[in-house]
Design an enzyme around this catalytic site. Structure first.
Site, PDB file in Angstrom:
ATOM      1  CD  GLU A  22      -2.873  -0.994   2.391  1.00  0.00           C
ATOM      2  OE1 GLU A  22      -4.010  -0.489   2.239  1.00  0.00           O
ATOM      3  OE2 GLU A  22      -2.447  -1.435   3.483  1.00  0.00           O
ATOM      4  CE1 TYR A  54     -14.942  26.423  -3.502  1.00  0.00           C
ATOM      5  CE2 TYR A  54     -16.453  27.668  -2.137  1.00  0.00           C
ATOM      6  CZ  TYR A  54     -15.923  27.374  -3.375  1.00  0.00           C
ATOM      7  OH  TYR A  54     -16.386  28.023  -4.488  1.00  0.00           O
ATOM      8  CD  GLU A  73      -8.263   4.230  12.502  1.00  0.00           C
ATOM      9  OE1 GLU A  73      -9.021   3.286  12.776  1.00  0.00           O
ATOM     10  OE2 GLU A  73      -7.327   4.118  11.672  1.00  0.00           O
ATOM     11  CE  LYS A  99      -6.438   2.003   2.707  1.00  0.00           C
ATOM     12  NZ  LYS A  99      -5.432   1.114   3.374  1.00  0.00           N
TER      13      LYS A  99
END
Length: 117
Positions: A22, A54, A73, A99
């Site tokens: 990954e 934004y 997290e 993900k």
């Protein structure tokens, strides 16, 4: 009065994950950010300086996403801190990091971590 600025489904390629592949190959992610902010001045003066921009939220998010983490997290926590450091008047919000193609042998839409405050 408080309003909410939303950045919905920001798509990013990044290298977050526990598995070594990954970190090498990366994965596709979707990021949703909702921030509560006092907008009274912007209602009156029509100035981006009086609000939560934004475009700058997206810039901060992309910067956070560019630094690999093992855990979603951790990514969400770094983003939360960065946004509050930039705009201390944020009174609440929601961040969801998904993900899109996790390395799990199952048929599923995505996996995600979300926080609300």
């Amino acid at each position: 009065m408080t309003c909410t600025v939303e950045v919905n489904d920001l798509r990013v390629r990044a290298r977050h994950g526990v598995l070594p592949e990954e970190r090498v190959l990366g994965n596709d992610f979707s990021l949703t950010i909702k921030l509560d902010y006092p907008f009274q001045e912007a209602f009156i003066d029509d100035s981006v300086a009086s609000t939560l921009n934004y475009a700058e939220v997206v810039e901060i998010a992309l910067g956070i996403m560019s630094t690999p983490s093992s855990l979603l997290e951790h990514v969400v926590g770094r983003l939360h801190r960065s946004l509050l450091d930039r705009w201390p008047l944020i009174s609440g919000g929601y961040i969801r990091l998904a993900k899109l193609t996790p390395p799990i042998d199952a048929c599923l839409g995505d996996v995600a971590v979300a926080i609300r405050w």
